[in-house]
Design a protein around this motif. Structure first.
Motif, PDB file in Angstrom:
ATOM      1  N   GLY A 325      12.487   6.317  15.253  1.00 46.44           N
ATOM      2  CA  GLY A 325      11.169   5.990  15.765  1.00 46.44           C
ATOM      3  C   GLY A 325      10.138   6.947  15.010  1.00 46.44           C
ATOM      4  O   GLY A 325       8.781   6.109  14.748  1.00 46.44           O
ATOM      5  N   THR A 326      10.203   7.962  15.051  1.00 45.52           N
ATOM      6  CA  THR A 326       9.093   8.910  14.204  1.00 45.52           C
ATOM      7  C   THR A 326       8.878   8.416  13.003  1.00 45.52           C
ATOM      8  O   THR A 326       7.581   8.296  12.604  1.00 45.52           O
ATOM      9  N   GLY A 327       9.864   8.293  12.341  1.00 46.10           N
ATOM     10  CA  GLY A 327       9.752   8.016  10.909  1.00 46.10           C
ATOM     11  C   GLY A 327       9.040   6.530  10.689  1.00 46.10           C
ATOM     12  O   GLY A 327       8.259   6.417   9.911  1.00 46.10           O
ATOM     13  N   GLY A 328       9.279   5.580  11.480  1.00 44.50           N
ATOM     14  CA  GLY A 328       8.604   4.324  11.449  1.00 44.50           C
ATOM     15  C   GLY A 328       7.163   4.409  11.619  1.00 44.50           C
ATOM     16  O   GLY A 328       6.411   3.928  10.923  1.00 44.50           O
ATOM     17  N   ASN A 329       6.879   5.274  12.823  1.00 42.00           N
ATOM     18  CA  ASN A 329       5.514   5.282  13.152  1.00 42.00           C
ATOM     19  C   ASN A 329       4.760   6.040  12.343  1.00 42.00           C
ATOM     20  O   ASN A 329       3.588   5.555  11.869  1.00 42.00           O
ATOM     21  N   VAL A 330       5.139   6.995  11.644  1.00 45.79           N
ATOM     22  CA  VAL A 330       4.337   7.797  10.708  1.00 45.79           C
ATOM     23  C   VAL A 330       4.077   6.822   9.507  1.00 45.79           C
ATOM     24  O   VAL A 330       3.132   6.926   8.848  1.00 45.79           O
ATOM     25  N   GLY A 331       4.962   6.210   8.956  1.00 46.42           N
ATOM     26  CA  GLY A 331       5.155   5.535   7.593  1.00 46.42           C
ATOM     27  C   GLY A 331       4.027   4.410   7.883  1.00 46.42           C
ATOM     28  O   GLY A 331       3.334   3.956   7.020  1.00 46.42           O
ATOM     29  N   VAL A 332       3.993   3.570   8.966  1.00 47.45           N
ATOM     30  CA  VAL A 332       3.053   2.496   9.431  1.00 47.45           C
ATOM     31  C   VAL A 332       1.731   3.168   9.361  1.00 47.45           C
ATOM     32  O   VAL A 332       0.847   2.270   8.947  1.00 47.45           O
ATOM     33  N   GLN A 333       1.615   4.408  10.169  1.00 47.47           N
ATOM     34  CA  GLN A 333       0.041   4.702  10.046  1.00 47.47           C
ATOM     35  C   GLN A 333      -0.340   5.049   8.748  1.00 47.47           C
ATOM     36  O   GLN A 333      -1.497   4.958   8.560  1.00 47.47           O
ATOM     37  N   ALA A 334       0.505   5.776   7.909  1.00 49.43           N
ATOM     38  CA  ALA A 334      -0.082   6.170   6.448  1.00 49.43           C
ATOM     39  C   ALA A 334      -0.354   5.026   5.691  1.00 49.43           C
ATOM     40  O   ALA A 334      -1.451   4.710   5.088  1.00 49.43           O
ATOM     41  N   SER A 335       0.584   3.980   5.875  1.00 54.32           N
ATOM     42  CA  SER A 335       0.230   2.764   4.948  1.00 54.32           C
ATOM     43  C   SER A 335      -0.866   1.719   5.622  1.00 54.32           C
ATOM     44  O   SER A 335      -1.717   1.448   4.900  1.00 54.32           O
ATOM     45  N   ALA A 336      -1.154   1.939   6.878  1.00 57.22           N
ATOM     46  CA  ALA A 336      -2.473   1.199   7.572  1.00 57.22           C
ATOM     47  C   ALA A 336      -3.664   1.798   6.857  1.00 57.22           C
ATOM     48  O   ALA A 336      -4.566   1.366   6.506  1.00 57.22           O
ATOM     49  N   ILE A 337      -3.713   3.108   6.918  1.00 58.81           N
ATOM     50  CA  ILE A 337      -4.969   3.854   6.281  1.00 58.81           C
ATOM     51  C   ILE A 337      -4.976   3.539   5.034  1.00 58.81           C
ATOM     52  O   ILE A 337      -6.298   3.080   4.568  1.00 58.81           O
ATOM     53  N   VAL A 338      -4.152   3.283   4.113  1.00 61.53           N
ATOM     54  CA  VAL A 338      -4.241   3.108   2.769  1.00 61.53           C
ATOM     55  C   VAL A 338      -4.772   1.753   2.667  1.00 61.53           C
ATOM     56  O   VAL A 338      -5.653   1.219   1.870  1.00 61.53           O
ATOM     57  N   VAL A 339      -4.016   0.757   3.363  1.00 60.50           N
ATOM     58  CA  VAL A 339      -4.397  -0.784   3.338  1.00 60.50           C
ATOM     59  C   VAL A 339      -5.905  -1.018   3.675  1.00 60.50           C
ATOM     60  O   VAL A 339      -6.678  -1.853   3.205  1.00 60.50           O
ATOM     61  N   GLN A 340      -6.326  -0.267   4.937  1.00 61.19           N
ATOM     62  CA  GLN A 340      -7.618  -0.275   5.242  1.00 61.19           C
ATOM     63  C   GLN A 340      -8.679   0.022   4.227  1.00 61.19           C
ATOM     64  O   GLN A 340      -9.675  -0.494   4.045  1.00 61.19           O
ATOM     65  N   GLY A 341      -8.376   0.947   3.636  1.00 60.44           N
ATOM     66  CA  GLY A 341      -9.109   1.708   2.433  1.00 60.44           C
ATOM     67  C   GLY A 341      -9.177   0.675   1.313  1.00 60.44           C
ATOM     68  O   GLY A 341     -10.606   0.554   0.789  1.00 60.44           O
ATOM     69  N   LEU A 342      -8.216   0.089   0.885  1.00 59.58           N
ATOM     70  CA  LEU A 342      -8.445  -0.801  -0.217  1.00 59.58           C
ATOM     71  C   LEU A 342      -8.925  -2.106   0.403  1.00 59.58           C
ATOM     72  O   LEU A 342      -9.704  -2.638  -0.609  1.00 59.58           O
ATOM     73  N   ALA A 343      -8.886  -2.650   1.469  1.00 58.88           N
ATOM     74  CA  ALA A 343      -9.532  -3.534   1.784  1.00 58.88           C
ATOM     75  C   ALA A 343     -11.024  -3.369   1.961  1.00 58.88           C
ATOM     76  O   ALA A 343     -11.894  -4.220   1.587  1.00 58.88           O
ATOM     77  N   ASN A 344     -11.672  -2.257   2.542  1.00 61.89           N
ATOM     78  CA  ASN A 344     -12.995  -2.195   2.635  1.00 61.89           C
ATOM     79  C   ASN A 344     -13.649  -1.726   1.321  1.00 61.89           C
ATOM     80  O   ASN A 344     -14.677  -1.230   1.414  1.00 61.89           O
ATOM     81  N   GLY A 345     -12.957  -1.320   0.343  1.00 56.01           N
ATOM     82  CA  GLY A 345     -13.511  -0.814  -0.784  1.00 56.01           C
ATOM     83  C   GLY A 345     -13.667   0.775  -1.046  1.00 56.01           C
ATOM     84  O   GLY A 345     -14.145   1.219  -2.085  1.00 56.01           O
ATOM     85  N   ARG A 346     -13.060   1.412  -0.019  1.00 63.22           N
ATOM     86  CA  ARG A 346     -13.485   3.020   0.024  1.00 63.22           C
ATOM     87  C   ARG A 346     -12.310   3.551  -0.794  1.00 63.22           C
ATOM     88  O   ARG A 346     -12.046   4.942  -0.947  1.00 63.22           O
ATOM     89  N   LEU A 347     -11.330   2.857  -1.245  1.00 64.56           N
ATOM     90  CA  LEU A 347     -10.181   3.465  -2.045  1.00 64.56           C
ATOM     91  C   LEU A 347      -9.742   2.449  -2.929  1.00 64.56           C
ATOM     92  O   LEU A 347      -9.720   1.247  -2.715  1.00 64.56           O
ATOM     93  N   ASP A 348      -9.559   3.060  -4.151  1.00 65.48           N
ATOM     94  CA  ASP A 348      -9.306   2.228  -5.504  1.00 65.48           C
ATOM     95  C   ASP A 348      -7.672   2.629  -5.826  1.00 65.48           C
ATOM     96  O   ASP A 348      -7.624   3.883  -5.808  1.00 65.48           O
ATOM     97  N   ILE A 349      -7.369   1.892  -6.736  1.00 58.61           N
ATOM     98  CA  ILE A 349      -5.901   2.337  -7.278  1.00 58.61           C
ATOM     99  C   ILE A 349      -6.362   3.665  -8.541  1.00 58.61           C
ATOM    100  O   ILE A 349      -5.454   4.346  -8.725  1.00 58.61           O
TER     101      ILE A 349
END
Length: 454
Positions: A325-349
């Protein structure tokens, strides 16, 4: 905005079933097209089609058609001839017309285009169909007002009046040169405040914000948000004005993209709605459920390989759900932050390395706190079980680090591969972290217990 109660729906259904034409027309005559479309969603196809055919105002009828969701609109279109669809397209702006035609089969598209009376509009539609629907070219419309930079203000007003007859909504007046290249935008205020003898090029606002036809829709939406725009001109590769995008079109695309991302993150592989058939929903939901089952089988195989050790130290089994459970939650949090950054333009490759380093530091801090908390809990609840306590804490520390880095790398990799990174916030991350986390836990725990005992 009209809210339909259950009693309203039943009353309208009774009117339709009794074929009371006058009463039915009264029901829809004062409604906004969007409200009529909402009403249709509560009716079966037979009733909706009958009521739709009673709408006398053809433009309103066309607007209702475009307000319907794609599935309901498709059902009505199936009941129409190519000539009827062509009549509706004559009443639509080119961007809406293109959206409608793209929903038809390839053979039907050509037949419908042949039934469009307005030859100029038909030509514009054919041109727009060449663009990818996920780019600015596929989203734009050709209805706009464009004025040559060399004319005077009185001539500009005359030209605007002439062009306005073909345009429903005027957002901007665009200024072009003799080669149709975009030069500026003429604010309506300046038409009032500047002398009538002024040339347009002397009062226009130069270098307007614009996008090229091949610009992805996601970038278009970011520009609308960044510059607070209601309309934006679209130019081709050499700067010629070819159309404009309005904020309502962008909002529709953003909403659709958000819905797709949310479903993808939830493990739904295709775009479905609550009203879709059981078979359609099953096809969309089953693939990731089966992948989850495979992940569970892999976990069981891992546990089978360490069955003897777990049987000897049953305390290890107690913490398996905690690790997963901890590994799944941590992974989803990390990926959600990156996906949000890619979507709003504040993060690029380009800055991926910086983001990975940032997330790694966050992971260390989280891992220290989480593993320390669990270590204290195990030491209190299972005194003298030092090897187990430190094995669980060390496993959690490693799992948190891995899940964070993995959850960061996956969406960045998907973005690099031109795959929707929202996939990384769904079951893919959770299943992977469950499997890898369990491998880390049982491997590290049995190794530590073999060295230090239980």
């Amino acid at each position: 905005m009209k809210d339909f109660s259950r009693e309203d729906i039943e009353r309208i259904e009774d009117i339709i079933d009794s074929r009371d034409v006058e009463a039915a027309r009264r029901e829809v005559s004062e409604l906004h097209p969007a409200d009529i479309a909402e009403l249709f969603q509560s009716l079966n196809l037979r009733r909706a089609e009958w009521l739709f055919n009673l709408i006398e105002d053809k433009e309103k009828k066309a607007d209702v058609l475009m307000e319907l969701d794609e599935e309901d609109r498709g059902k009505l279109l199936e009941e129409m001839s190519a000539e009827q669809i062509g009549d509706f397209i004559d009443l639509l702006d080119t961007d809406d017309a293109v959206d409608l035609i793209q929903e038809l089969d390839e053979e039907d598209r050509e037949e419908v285009i042949q039934h469009i009376d307005d030859v100029e509009q038909a030509g514009d539609i054919v041109d727009l169909l060449k663009y990818d629907e996920d780019t600015a070219g596929g989203l734009m419309g050709t209805e706009l007002i464009a004025i040559n930079e060399n004319i005077s203000m009185p001539d500009c007003i005359k030209e605007m009046r002439r062009q306005a007859e073909e345009v429903d909504d005027i957002y901007n007046v665009y200024v072009i040169d003799d080669d149709n290249r975009l030069r500026g935008v003429l604010p309506l205020k300046k038409m009032v405040t500047h002398p009538s003898v002024s040339k347009i090029r002397n009062v226009m606002e130069k270098d307007p914000i614009s996008v090229r036809t091949d610009t992805p829709i996601e970038d278009v939406a970011l520009d609308f948000e960044k510059y607070d725009l209601v309309a934006m001109p679209v130019v081709d590769s050499i700067g010629r004005l070819v159309g404009q995008i309005t904020v309502d079109d962008v909002m529709d695309q953003v909403r659709e993209q958000s819905e797709r991302d949310y479903q993808l993150a939830s493990g739904i592989s295709s775009d479905v709605d609550a009203s879709d058939s059981i078979w359609s929903q099953t096809k969309a939901r089953l693939p990731w459920l089966l992948i989850g089952v495979v992940g569970g089988i892999v976990n069981s195989l891992i546990l089978t390989g360490f069955e003897a050790q777990i049987a000897a130290v049953t305390a290890l089994a107690i913490f398996i759900p905690l690790i997963g459970g901890t590994g799944g939650n941590v992974g989803v949090q990390a990926s959600a932050i990156v996906v949000q950054g890619l979507a709003n333009g504040r993060l690029d490759i380009i800055h991926a390395g910086r983001q990975i380093a940032h997330e790694f530091l966050v992971a260390i801090l989280n891992a220290v706190v989480i593993s320390g908390t669990v270590l204290g809990y195990v030491l209190v609840t299972q005194p003298h079980k030092y090897a187990i306590s430190f094995a669980v804490a060390a496993s959690l520390f490693c799992v948190v680090i891995f899940a964070t880095v993995f959850g960061t790398l996956v969406p960045l990799t998907l973005e690099k591969m031109k795959i929707n990174p929202a996939l990384a916030t769904g079951p893919f991350i959770q299943i992977t972290n469950d499997v890898v986390g369990l491998m880390i836990y049982v491997g590290l725990s049995t190794w530590m217990l073999s060295l230090f005992g239980d």
